[in-house]
Design an enzyme around this catalytic site. Structure first.
Site, PDB file in Angstrom:
ATOM      1  N   GLY A  92      32.926  48.431  46.191  1.00  0.00           N
ATOM      2  CA  GLY A  92      32.489  47.162  45.639  1.00  0.00           C
ATOM      3  C   GLY A  92      33.664  46.214  45.510  1.00  0.00           C
ATOM      4  N   TYR A  93      33.357  44.953  45.244  1.00  0.00           N
ATOM      5  CA  TYR A  93      34.363  43.894  45.257  1.00  0.00           C
ATOM      6  C   TYR A  93      34.421  43.175  43.918  1.00  0.00           C
ATOM      7  CZ  TYR A  93      34.733  45.011  50.076  1.00  0.00           C
ATOM      8  OH  TYR A  93      34.967  45.711  51.232  1.00  0.00           O
TER       9      TYR A  93
END
Length: 161
Positions: A27-28
């Site tokens: 994820g970011y």
């Protein structure tokens, strides 16, 4: 520094199960610069990617970025995962040996990106990336198409382009 080329996959290689496989969840937290968390099997990483100090080159065929990876523990990963606003990617990655000591990283996406298959190859230099002749099972080169960056893919609800 990371120098890579990315391709769509025309057809899966034969006997895929013979290759090393990782289950990846990532994820970011930020997209510019890129701040990513990743769980790869039971390993946890925080990765920072930036184009800082890398000049523009309109003739470039490979994606070139500075990259720093820092190990995380599971608790830290889960804490940061909660801050990704559910923009997570899940994929199976197969590591497939190629000629000249290179490795194809074949990603078969799951969940909202089901049906997407990408393959990346990392290089020691831009010259090596430019000389690379992809195997026949590789498809279209999408190295510089931002729609195929994992950061962008983490924000879409389905693969439909």
């Amino acid at each position: 520094m990371e120098i890579e080329r990315k391709f769509l996959v025309k057809q899966l290689p034969d006997q895929l199960e013979q290759y090393q496989c990782k289950i990846i969840e990532q994820g970011y937290l930020s997209h510019n610069p890129t701040l990513r968390i990743r769980k790869s099997n039971e390993n946890y990483l925080l990765t920072y990617k930036s184009k800082f100090g890398i000049g523009q080159d309109e003739n470039r065929t490979a994606k070139v970025e500075n990259e720093v990876e820092v190990p995380l523990n599971e608790e830290s990963f889960l804490h940061l995962k909660a801050k990704t606003d559910n923009h997570m990617i899940v994929k199976k990655r197969y590591l497939i040996p190629l000629e000249e000591g290179l490795t194809a990283e074949l990603d078969i996406f799951k969940e909202q990106l089901e049906g997407l298959r990408l393959v990346e190859v990392e290089f020691a230099s831009e010259e090596a990336a430019n000389r690379f002749v992809p195997p026949v099972w590789f498809g279209k080169d999408v190295s510089l198409d931002r729609r195929y960056t994992n950061g962008y893919l983490s924000t879409v609800d389905s693969y439909n382009f």
